[in-house]
Design a protein around this motif. Structure first.
Motif, PDB file in Angstrom:
ATOM      1  N   LYS A  74       0.875  -1.056  -0.090  1.00 33.23           N
ATOM      2  CA  LYS A  74      -0.025   0.027   0.012  1.00 33.23           C
ATOM      3  C   LYS A  74       0.922   1.188   0.001  1.00 33.23           C
ATOM      4  O   LYS A  74       0.423   2.288  -0.491  1.00 33.23           O
ATOM      5  CB  LYS A  74      -0.906   0.082   1.239  1.00 33.23           C
ATOM      6  N   ILE A  75       2.061   1.044   0.804  1.00 33.19           N
ATOM      7  CA  ILE A  75       2.756   2.418   0.705  1.00 33.19           C
ATOM      8  C   ILE A  75       3.858   2.527  -0.417  1.00 33.19           C
ATOM      9  O   ILE A  75       4.692   3.506  -0.404  1.00 33.19           O
ATOM     10  CB  ILE A  75       3.605   2.687   2.169  1.00 33.19           C
ATOM     11  N   TRP A  76       4.192   1.349  -1.260  1.00 34.40           N
ATOM     12  CA  TRP A  76       4.971   1.352  -2.038  1.00 34.40           C
ATOM     13  C   TRP A  76       5.222   2.337  -3.112  1.00 34.40           C
ATOM     14  O   TRP A  76       6.144   2.866  -3.464  1.00 34.40           O
ATOM     15  CB  TRP A  76       4.915  -0.103  -2.807  1.00 34.40           C
ATOM     16  N   ASP A  77       4.012   2.940  -3.647  1.00 38.81           N
ATOM     17  CA  ASP A  77       4.263   4.201  -4.628  1.00 38.81           C
ATOM     18  C   ASP A  77       4.603   5.391  -3.916  1.00 38.81           C
ATOM     19  O   ASP A  77       5.513   5.959  -4.490  1.00 38.81           O
ATOM     20  CB  ASP A  77       2.726   4.512  -5.055  1.00 38.81           C
ATOM     21  N   ASP A  78       4.328   5.362  -2.501  1.00 31.29           N
ATOM     22  CA  ASP A  78       4.911   6.554  -2.019  1.00 31.29           C
ATOM     23  C   ASP A  78       6.438   6.345  -1.629  1.00 31.29           C
ATOM     24  O   ASP A  78       7.436   7.191  -1.774  1.00 31.29           O
ATOM     25  CB  ASP A  78       4.366   7.103  -0.530  1.00 31.29           C
ATOM     26  N   PHE A  79       6.827   5.031  -1.052  1.00 27.59           N
ATOM     27  CA  PHE A  79       8.052   4.618  -0.731  1.00 27.59           C
ATOM     28  C   PHE A  79       9.026   4.959  -1.889  1.00 27.59           C
ATOM     29  O   PHE A  79      10.168   5.443  -1.714  1.00 27.59           O
ATOM     30  CB  PHE A  79       8.010   3.339  -0.367  1.00 27.59           C
ATOM     31  N   LYS A  80       8.702   4.383  -3.115  1.00 26.70           N
ATOM     32  CA  LYS A  80       9.654   4.466  -4.389  1.00 26.70           C
ATOM     33  C   LYS A  80      10.116   5.915  -4.491  1.00 26.70           C
ATOM     34  O   LYS A  80      10.997   6.074  -5.017  1.00 26.70           O
ATOM     35  CB  LYS A  80       8.831   4.147  -5.465  1.00 26.70           C
TER      36      LYS A  80
END
Ligand code: FMN
Length: 169
Positions: A65-71
């Motif tokens: 779920k947070i991957w798009d921000d994490f990237k």
């Protein structure tokens, strides 16, 4: 304090390991990313990430779920370490794979990644978490080797302590 742990956990194993690591490193702050998302990560210069592997080699869902921000977080100049949870007996071909996705992203972003460990003492066929015969972080298997967890955490926190707590830059 410039060091914190960020983890997600479905059945509680990564949570328990995060708390033990925190305790071993003088009670550094612990964030559950299912509650905080990717907020606060950028605030820290020394960071430990905890990711468990689910569904045949995937990151646990809160991580997804947070991957798009994490990237898009810039890790240049930050020192990071990764721990991962897996089950080497049931998933010997995808053991702790999710650590690799976090590793690759951190690596691309220019992070200084510390805390690699030996694969000795584990039994599995393949794992994306292995680079040059080493795991890209600490691997914990609460299903098959729970009795080794405390010692593994102790060894690892001693290994990364200087990088995480006494770094001068
Ligand atoms: C449906 C399911 C799929 C799983 N898939 C994997 C996998 O592909 N690779 C692996 O190493 N472990 C796998 N596991 C084991 C988990 O990583 C392990 O239970 C871990 O301790 C969970 O940590 P958590 O409760 O902190 O999320 C799986 C477990 C379940 C129940």
């Amino acid at each position: 304090m410039t060091c914190a742990i960020f983890y997600a956990s479905k059945s509680g194993h990564a949570k328990e390991v995060a708390n033990k690591i925190s305790f071993a490193l003088d009670e550094i702050r612990v964030f559950d990313i299912s509650l905080t998302g990717s907020e606060y990560i950028s605030d820290y210069k020394h960071i430990i990430f905890g990711v468990s592997t689910w569904d045949h080699g995937q990151m646990q869902k809160d991580w997804q779920k947070i991957w798009d921000d994490f990237k898009y977080i810039n890790f240049k100049g930050k020192t990071v370490a990764i721990f991962g949870l897996g089950d080497q007996k049931k998933y010997p071909d995808e053991f702790a794979d999710a650590m690799r996705y976090v590793y690759d992203d951190l690596s691309k972003s220019g992070a200084n990644i510390v805390g690699f460990t030996s694969t000795q003492g584990y039994e599995f066929n393949q794992s994306k978490a292995v680079i040059d015969d080493k795991f890209v972080g600490l691997v914990i298997d609460e299903h098959n080797q729970a009795e080794l967890t405390n010692q593994r955490i102790k060894n690892w926190t001693e290994q990364i302590r200087a990088d995480m707590l006494h770094a001068t830059s």
